[in-house]
Design an enzyme around this catalytic site. Structure first.
Site, short mmCIF file in Angstrom:
data_model
loop_
_atom_site.label_atom_id
_atom_site.label_comp_id
_atom_site.label_asym_id
_atom_site.label_seq_id
_atom_site.Cartn_x
_atom_site.Cartn_y
_atom_site.Cartn_z
CG ASP A 138 -2.06 1.04 1.21
OD1 ASP A 138 -2.22 1.76 0.09
OD2 ASP A 138 -2.76 0.96 2.09
CE LYS A 188 -1.95 3.14 5.43
NZ LYS A 188 -3.12 2.83 4.34
#
Ligand code: URA
Length: 457
Positions: free
Chosen positions: A82, A190
């Site tokens: 990501d 995350k």
């Protein structure tokens, strides 16, 4: 444990143990301690700071306060990777980048935020697409990532709930601007997303969270070190946010700019495409999808030029409930604003500087952002043809075209843009400002062995 003893220890500048931090975070997530104690803890950290092991412990405790996604179970044939940006004005990079990386063999489970204040949020942009489910259930999210290679969605209630409570309290107690707390806040989400790798876009400049390059560098260093210590391979790029990124600001207008850039990359605005290419290439090298930076750059070019990235974007939109022909016929789905007016500058000349935050606030005032969490957004409003630093503006070339719901708000935005732009005569200074590199630095994992790293003798 006694929460006020933990607060007192941090207040006096001592280092907390991992067990103390974990206990405090668990109690915070369960709402077993009140907002007053959480705020006092945040303020103690704000003034006393945290060591690197403390930051790692805080990050891991918040990451594990709720669901942690598992991509391994889906047997993806590539890494889950990501990108996260610290936010800016016109920052639409994710919409172009995620499909590029998907087309290059990565899997991008991107959990994005809504805009608040002068910065736009990726989720608000995607909400401009009719039918797009920006908060799907986890099963649809995982299916879309597996089948398409990318899915951009909003944060679910189950991911890092401790951060949600902590951030809400920090937001109203003047404790957001702490590098230690920002690091743990961003990374907890995350880590909960179960990634193999992460690339941070840490922005600096007058439209960014961190104005000074040195502060952005310190935040990037903290995030990169803590993430790697916590087991998430991470690097960061420092990118310039001293002007709007791309040619548009405003939700539907930014989606349209991204679709056009995906379909015809040659028409994409140079700074926007430079940041997007650099971040995509960094994601490919960090994950081993490319062996060298040159190979990564070549793969990114192929994904764009072949139309593969545009195709991934189209499939993502469809998989998440948007129109099947959105990329071909986006004009049909993104209605224009009723009023469009050029913001003609008060004097002709060269754009020497832009007060970028003020431009973001002008978009917000048009209805394109929210002042409070519950405010409704008008997806149609914003700016197109935004002039960049070094450009010549005048009667024939406005500062931007204002898209507004009515004449009064258009006039207010035109006045705000004239305040935000500094127009000068051409000089060495304006040339230098126009030529400044947008991707300023890369921050990789530090070689230094951290003090008291978990498990270290
Ligand atoms: N963004 C986050 O997610 N957390 C912070 O603390 C600041 C910005």
């Amino acid at each position: 444990m006694i929460p006020q003893e933990i607060i007192r220890k941090k207040r006096d500048g001592a280092e907390l143990t991992g067990a103390e931090i974990k206990w405090f975070v668990d109690a915070m997530a369960r709402e077993a301690i009140g907002a007053g104690k959480v705020a006092a803890f945040a303020m103690a950290v704000f003034f006393r700071g945290m060591t690197r092991p403390e930051r790692v412990a805080l990050t891991l405790a918040m990451a594990h306060s709720g669901q942690v996604l598992d991509w391994k179970g889906l047997s993806l044939p590539g890494p889950a990777v990501d990108k996260h940006s610290t936010g800016g004005v016109g920052d639409k990079v994710s919409l172009i980048l995620a499909p590029i990386v998907a087309a290059c063999g990565g899997f991008v489970p991107m959990i994005s935020g809504r805009g608040l204040g002068h910065t736009g949020g990726t989720l608000d942009k995607l909400d401009a697409i009719p039918g797009y489910r920006s908060v799907p259930d986890i099963a649809l999210f995982q299916r879309t990532v597996r089948d398409v290679g990318c899915a951009i969605i909003g944060q679910t209630a189950d991911l890092a709930p401790a951060d949600r409570r902590f951030y809400a309290i920090r937001d109203v107690t003047g404790t957001v601007e702490s590098i230690d707390l920002i690091t743990a806040s961003i990374l907890s989400k995350k880590l909960a997303a179960g990634l193999d790798a992460l690339v941070m876009d840490v922005k600096f400049g007058n439209g960014a969270f961190m104005h000074a390059l040195k502060d952005a560098r310190a935040l990037a260093r903290s995030i990169v070190d803590v993430a790697n210590d916590a087991g998430l391979r991470t690097s960061a790029l420092l990118t310039d946010m001293n002007q709007v990124l791309g040619l548009t600001a405003g939700n539907a207008l930014e989606v349209a700019e991204c679709v056009e850039a995906l379909v015809d990359p040659g028409r994409g605005e140079a700074r926007l495409m430079a940041v997007t290419r650099a971040l995509a290439a960094e994601m490919l090298t960090l994950t081993g999808l490319a062996a060298t930076p040159a190979q990564a750059a070549a793969k990114v070019e192929t994904a764009l030029a072949s139309g593969a990235a545009a195709e991934r974007f189209a499939r993502m939109v469809t998989a998440l409930g948007g129109p099947a022909d959105f990329v071909e016929r986006w004009q049909r789905y993104l209605p224009p604003s009723p009023v469009q007016r050029p913001a003609v500058p008060a004097r002709p000349g060269i754009v020497a500087a832009v007060e970028t935050r003020a431009v973001g606030l002008a978009v917000l005032a048009l209805g394109g952002g929210r002042k409070g969490r519950e405010d409704q957004i008008d997806p149609r409003v914003g700016l197109t043809q935004v002039a960049g630093i070094g450009e010549t503006v005048g009667a024939d070339r406005p500062l931007a075209v204002v898209h507004a719901a009515d004449e009064a708000s258009a006039a207010a935005a035109i006045a705000a843009l004239n305040e935000a732009y500094t127009i000068a005569d051409r000089s060495a200074a304006t040339d230098a400002a126009a030529g400044a590199a947008i991707v300023r630095e890369r921050i990789g994992q530090s070689k230094r062995r951290p003090r008291h790293q978990a498990g270290a003798p």
